[in-house]
Motif scaffolding. Sequence first.
Motif, PDB file in Angstrom:
ATOM      1  N   GLU A  41       0.517  -1.319   0.103  1.00 30.46           N
ATOM      2  CA  GLU A  41       0.423   0.423  -0.505  1.00 30.46           C
ATOM      3  C   GLU A  41       1.035   1.255  -0.005  1.00 30.46           C
ATOM      4  OE1 GLU A  41      -3.257   1.504   2.291  1.00 30.46           O
ATOM      5  OE2 GLU A  41      -2.843  -0.254   2.951  1.00 30.46           O
ATOM      6  N   LEU A  42       2.423   1.100   0.671  1.00 35.09           N
ATOM      7  CA  LEU A  42       3.171   2.412   0.664  1.00 35.09           C
ATOM      8  C   LEU A  42       3.128   2.509  -0.585  1.00 35.09           C
ATOM      9  CD1 LEU A  42       4.883   2.431   4.251  1.00 35.09           C
ATOM     10  CD2 LEU A  42       2.565   3.529   3.637  1.00 35.09           C
ATOM     11  N   ALA A  43       4.209   1.312  -1.109  1.00 34.51           N
ATOM     12  CA  ALA A  43       4.583   1.292  -2.534  1.00 34.51           C
ATOM     13  C   ALA A  43       3.803   2.037  -3.368  1.00 34.51           C
ATOM     14  CB  ALA A  43       5.000   0.387  -2.551  1.00 34.51           C
ATOM     15  N   VAL A  44       2.675   1.499  -3.320  1.00 36.35           N
ATOM     16  CA  VAL A  44       1.761   1.889  -4.276  1.00 36.35           C
ATOM     17  C   VAL A  44       1.423   3.132  -4.238  1.00 36.35           C
ATOM     18  CG1 VAL A  44      -0.517   1.983  -5.719  1.00 36.35           C
ATOM     19  CG2 VAL A  44       1.010  -0.354  -5.037  1.00 36.35           C
ATOM     20  N   ASN A  45       1.499   3.748  -3.661  1.00 35.70           N
ATOM     21  CA  ASN A  45       0.547   5.062  -3.590  1.00 35.70           C
ATOM     22  C   ASN A  45       2.061   6.077  -3.225  1.00 35.70           C
ATOM     23  OD1 ASN A  45      -2.396   4.475  -2.256  1.00 35.70           O
ATOM     24  ND2 ASN A  45      -1.278   4.282  -0.403  1.00 35.70           N
ATOM     25  N   THR A  46       3.194   5.428  -3.219  1.00 35.33           N
ATOM     26  CA  THR A  46       4.189   6.343  -3.204  1.00 35.33           C
ATOM     27  C   THR A  46       3.839   6.170  -5.381  1.00 35.33           C
ATOM     28  OG1 THR A  46       5.191   5.492  -0.864  1.00 35.33           O
ATOM     29  CG2 THR A  46       6.913   6.620  -3.217  1.00 35.33           C
ATOM     30  N   THR A  47       4.050   5.304  -5.912  1.00 33.97           N
ATOM     31  CA  THR A  47       4.079   5.689  -6.899  1.00 33.97           C
ATOM     32  C   THR A  47       3.338   6.373  -7.434  1.00 33.97           C
ATOM     33  OG1 THR A  47       5.184   3.295  -7.244  1.00 33.97           O
ATOM     34  CG2 THR A  47       3.835   4.146  -8.913  1.00 33.97           C
ATOM     35  N   ILE A  48       1.619   6.429  -7.417  1.00 32.57           N
ATOM     36  CA  ILE A  48       0.711   7.023  -7.283  1.00 32.57           C
ATOM     37  C   ILE A  48       0.825   8.513  -7.370  1.00 32.57           C
ATOM     38  CG2 ILE A  48      -2.011   7.555  -7.170  1.00 32.57           C
ATOM     39  CD1 ILE A  48      -2.176   5.047  -6.452  1.00 32.57           C
ATOM     40  N   ASP A  49       1.488   8.687  -6.431  1.00 29.08           N
ATOM     41  CA  ASP A  49       2.132  10.352  -6.729  1.00 29.08           C
ATOM     42  C   ASP A  49       2.927  10.770  -6.567  1.00 29.08           C
ATOM     43  OD1 ASP A  49       0.039  10.941  -4.295  1.00 29.08           O
ATOM     44  OD2 ASP A  49       1.781  10.194  -2.611  1.00 29.08           O
ATOM     45  N   THR A  50       3.736  10.007  -7.735  1.00 28.01           N
ATOM     46  CA  THR A  50       4.612  10.262  -8.135  1.00 28.01           C
ATOM     47  C   THR A  50       4.476  10.565 -10.215  1.00 28.01           C
ATOM     48  OG1 THR A  50       6.088   8.791  -7.190  1.00 28.01           O
ATOM     49  CG2 THR A  50       6.971   9.442  -9.812  1.00 28.01           C
ATOM     50  N   LEU A  51       3.604   9.692 -10.571  1.00 25.06           N
ATOM     51  CA  LEU A  51       2.794   9.887 -11.289  1.00 25.06           C
ATOM     52  C   LEU A  51       2.254  10.918 -11.788  1.00 25.06           C
ATOM     53  CD1 LEU A  51       2.146   5.770 -12.070  1.00 25.06           C
ATOM     54  CD2 LEU A  51       3.606   7.697 -13.482  1.00 25.06           C
ATOM     55  N   LEU A  52       1.128  10.831 -10.574  1.00 24.13           N
ATOM     56  CA  LEU A  52       0.217  12.315 -10.853  1.00 24.13           C
ATOM     57  C   LEU A  52       0.747  13.504 -11.147  1.00 24.13           C
ATOM     58  CD1 LEU A  52      -2.613  11.375  -7.902  1.00 24.13           C
ATOM     59  CD2 LEU A  52      -3.047  11.151 -10.263  1.00 24.13           C
ATOM     60  N   ALA A  53       2.330  13.896 -10.729  1.00 27.24           N
ATOM     61  CA  ALA A  53       2.580  14.735 -10.539  1.00 27.24           C
ATOM     62  C   ALA A  53       3.328  14.774 -11.802  1.00 27.24           C
ATOM     63  CB  ALA A  53       3.747  14.929  -9.399  1.00 27.24           C
ATOM     64  N   SER A  54       3.722  13.763 -12.427  1.00 22.73           N
ATOM     65  CA  SER A  54       4.580  13.810 -13.422  1.00 22.73           C
ATOM     66  C   SER A  54       3.563  12.921 -14.901  1.00 22.73           C
ATOM     67  CB  SER A  54       5.528  12.342 -13.665  1.00 22.73           C
ATOM     68  OG  SER A  54       5.316  11.055 -13.340  1.00 22.73           O
TER      69      SER A  54
END
Length: 91
Positions: A41-54
């Motif tokens: 959950e932590l890893a996916v949420n971090t990835t989602i946040d990164t993708l939402l920005a980029s």
Amino acid sequence: WTKPAHREATVKYFKIQRAHEEIKRLNVEICRLHTAIHDEELAVNTTIDTLLASNQPVGLELQRQWRRCAAINAVHIFRLDQIASQPNFSG
């Protein structure tokens, strides 16, 4: 082994021994599964946040798909917590 009652009692004894061993293993696996779900959950949420920005469209799609997985994981976590609250749980 010549008497069926002795043989049956011996078989039942060893089945009980194996069941106790399995319970010990499951207590450990329950903790591992709980940790794995949390880490994912932590890893996916971090990835989602990164993708939402980029790359917002990809981030939004991943976020949409992750909601389903997170809902299923919530059910699993609920059940794992129920197991962990049992008096005989030793994990």
